[in-house]
Design a protein around this motif. Sequence first.
Motif, short mmCIF file in Angstrom:
data_model
loop_
_atom_site.label_atom_id
_atom_site.label_comp_id
_atom_site.label_asym_id
_atom_site.label_seq_id
_atom_site.Cartn_x
_atom_site.Cartn_y
_atom_site.Cartn_z
N ALA A 29 0.83 -1.21 0.00
CA ALA A 29 0.00 0.00 0.00
C ALA A 29 0.87 1.26 0.00
CB ALA A 29 -0.92 0.00 1.21
N ARG A 30 2.03 1.18 0.65
CA ARG A 30 2.91 2.34 0.68
C ARG A 30 3.50 2.60 -0.70
NH1 ARG A 30 8.26 3.17 4.59
NH2 ARG A 30 8.84 5.22 3.77
N VAL A 31 3.93 1.53 -1.37
CA VAL A 31 4.48 1.68 -2.72
C VAL A 31 3.41 2.25 -3.66
CG1 VAL A 31 5.44 0.45 -4.70
CG2 VAL A 31 6.11 -0.21 -2.37
N ILE A 32 2.21 1.68 -3.58
CA ILE A 32 1.12 2.14 -4.44
C ILE A 32 0.77 3.60 -4.15
CG2 ILE A 32 -1.36 1.85 -4.86
CD1 ILE A 32 -0.87 -1.19 -4.60
N GLY A 33 0.72 3.95 -2.87
CA GLY A 33 0.41 5.33 -2.50
C GLY A 33 1.43 6.32 -3.02
N THR A 34 2.71 5.92 -2.99
CA THR A 34 3.77 6.78 -3.50
C THR A 34 3.63 6.98 -5.00
OG1 THR A 34 5.28 6.03 -1.76
CG2 THR A 34 6.26 7.10 -3.70
N VAL A 35 3.34 5.90 -5.72
CA VAL A 35 3.16 5.99 -7.17
C VAL A 35 1.97 6.89 -7.50
CG1 VAL A 35 2.56 4.69 -9.26
CG2 VAL A 35 4.24 3.77 -7.64
N MET A 36 0.88 6.73 -6.77
CA MET A 36 -0.29 7.58 -7.00
C MET A 36 0.04 9.05 -6.75
SD MET A 36 -3.31 5.29 -5.25
CE MET A 36 -4.54 6.58 -5.44
N GLY A 37 0.78 9.31 -5.68
CA GLY A 37 1.10 10.69 -5.32
C GLY A 37 2.04 11.37 -6.29
N GLU A 38 2.96 10.61 -6.87
CA GLU A 38 3.96 11.20 -7.76
C GLU A 38 3.56 11.15 -9.23
OE1 GLU A 38 7.82 9.57 -7.05
OE2 GLU A 38 7.86 10.18 -4.94
N SER A 39 2.52 10.38 -9.55
CA SER A 39 2.12 10.27 -10.95
C SER A 39 1.46 11.55 -11.44
CB SER A 39 1.14 9.10 -11.11
OG SER A 39 0.66 9.02 -12.44
N ASP A 40 1.62 11.85 -12.72
CA ASP A 40 0.94 12.98 -13.32
C ASP A 40 -0.47 12.60 -13.77
OD1 ASP A 40 1.63 11.34 -15.40
OD2 ASP A 40 2.48 12.92 -16.67
N GLN A 41 -0.88 11.37 -13.45
CA GLN A 41 -2.19 10.87 -13.83
C GLN A 41 -3.08 10.71 -12.60
OE1 GLN A 41 -2.98 10.41 -17.13
NE2 GLN A 41 -0.91 11.18 -17.51
N CYS A 42 -4.40 10.66 -12.83
CA CYS A 42 -5.34 10.28 -11.79
C CYS A 42 -5.61 8.78 -11.95
CB CYS A 42 -6.65 11.06 -11.91
SG CYS A 42 -6.54 12.77 -11.40
N ILE A 43 -5.01 7.97 -11.10
CA ILE A 43 -5.18 6.53 -11.19
C ILE A 43 -5.53 6.00 -9.81
CG2 ILE A 43 -2.70 6.17 -10.91
CD1 ILE A 43 -5.11 3.97 -12.99
N GLY A 44 -6.48 5.08 -9.74
CA GLY A 44 -6.90 4.54 -8.46
C GLY A 44 -6.00 3.44 -7.96
N ASP A 45 -6.08 3.16 -6.64
CA ASP A 45 -5.24 2.13 -6.06
C ASP A 45 -5.64 0.73 -6.51
OD1 ASP A 45 -7.63 2.09 -4.68
OD2 ASP A 45 -6.71 1.92 -2.70
N THR A 46 -6.89 0.54 -6.93
CA THR A 46 -7.32 -0.78 -7.36
C THR A 46 -6.57 -1.24 -8.59
OG1 THR A 46 -9.54 -0.40 -6.47
CG2 THR A 46 -9.31 -2.20 -8.03
N TYR A 47 -6.42 -0.36 -9.57
CA TYR A 47 -5.70 -0.75 -10.78
C TYR A 47 -4.23 -1.01 -10.47
CZ TYR A 47 -4.07 -1.15 -15.52
OH TYR A 47 -3.50 -1.65 -16.67
N LEU A 48 -3.63 -0.19 -9.62
CA LEU A 48 -2.22 -0.39 -9.28
C LEU A 48 -2.03 -1.67 -8.49
CD1 LEU A 48 -1.09 3.25 -8.43
CD2 LEU A 48 -0.76 1.97 -10.55
N THR A 49 -3.00 -2.02 -7.66
CA THR A 49 -2.94 -3.30 -6.95
C THR A 49 -2.95 -4.45 -7.94
OG1 THR A 49 -4.10 -2.34 -5.05
CG2 THR A 49 -4.06 -4.75 -5.21
N TYR A 50 -3.79 -4.34 -8.95
CA TYR A 50 -3.82 -5.36 -10.01
C TYR A 50 -2.46 -5.51 -10.68
CZ TYR A 50 -4.49 -6.79 -14.90
OH TYR A 50 -4.34 -7.38 -16.13
N ARG A 51 -1.80 -4.39 -10.95
CA ARG A 51 -0.49 -4.46 -11.59
C ARG A 51 0.56 -5.04 -10.65
NH1 ARG A 51 -0.91 -5.64 -16.18
NH2 ARG A 51 1.38 -5.54 -16.16
#
Length: 277
Positions: free
Chosen positions: A228-250
């Motif tokens: 969750a920490r890795v995913i949260g960091t990616v979400m915060g630094e991304s220039d996109q609006c992407i949800g944690d569900t999709y990143l969890t899938y990846r």
Amino acid sequence: MNKFHICFSLSAYGTLRSVFRNQNLLQTESIICIEDDFSVGPLHQLETATGMNERIEWIHSFFKQVEPISNEDLTTIKAYLLRNLTLPSQIPDASSVILWHGQNASDSIGIRYVVSMLQDKNLSFEAIDITAFSVNCDYKVRNIDGNEVSYVWKSAGALPPKLVMDAYQVKKNMSASLVQSLILEWEKWSQSDSTLRVYKQGEVLEVSEDYYDASLLEHASNKFQKAARVIGTVMGESDQCIGDTYLTYRVHELIKQGLLQYQGELMPLRRLEIRLK
């Protein structure tokens, strides 16, 4: 003239509803939430019951891969997606429609979907671009060092309640030619078979499903840490609006590919730890 405000997330809906209630606007103006993430999943013929049901089946299958979800929750998801098909019946002719959106893939496709769904109605359209509004007002936040820095909102859900009425004052009329071009663009997206889309330089682009993998791997380390920490960091630094569900899938896909190692449990996310393999 009836006024209908349309937004594309529950967070935006909650903010608008709270502010409008305090301003006594809910007696004369309505808010509709098109609750979906148009950046992920199939869009094929989403304006039809057939296309919507195909999207519902995809979402059901997708969610079951990444998180425990009850049949009750799946029923709720189905209900709000099917409700989107009733949009034309919710708005009378001769009404004014105000679209609250940010510069992101989901909202950009969402406004095209909405105007297409409403094209047979006699309506006037206006738009409030929250991203442009934040740039124009030079909104600032304090960084970790305590210094003020400019901050740009990517979605209407990020708009602070205290600035909602200021944003409302800068709404812009959408010309008939603009509305028609958006309808034509939706027809293109309605034929798309892509699964993932991003917003780049003012347009929405189809990208491969592994678009975020490099960033996930970059923020993982050789030591186990909460996924969750890795995913949260990616979400915060991304220039996109992407949800944690999709990143969890990846993350799950990277584990299957042998690029990440895990300990704990794959589901739920809070029990999953990952590291580079």
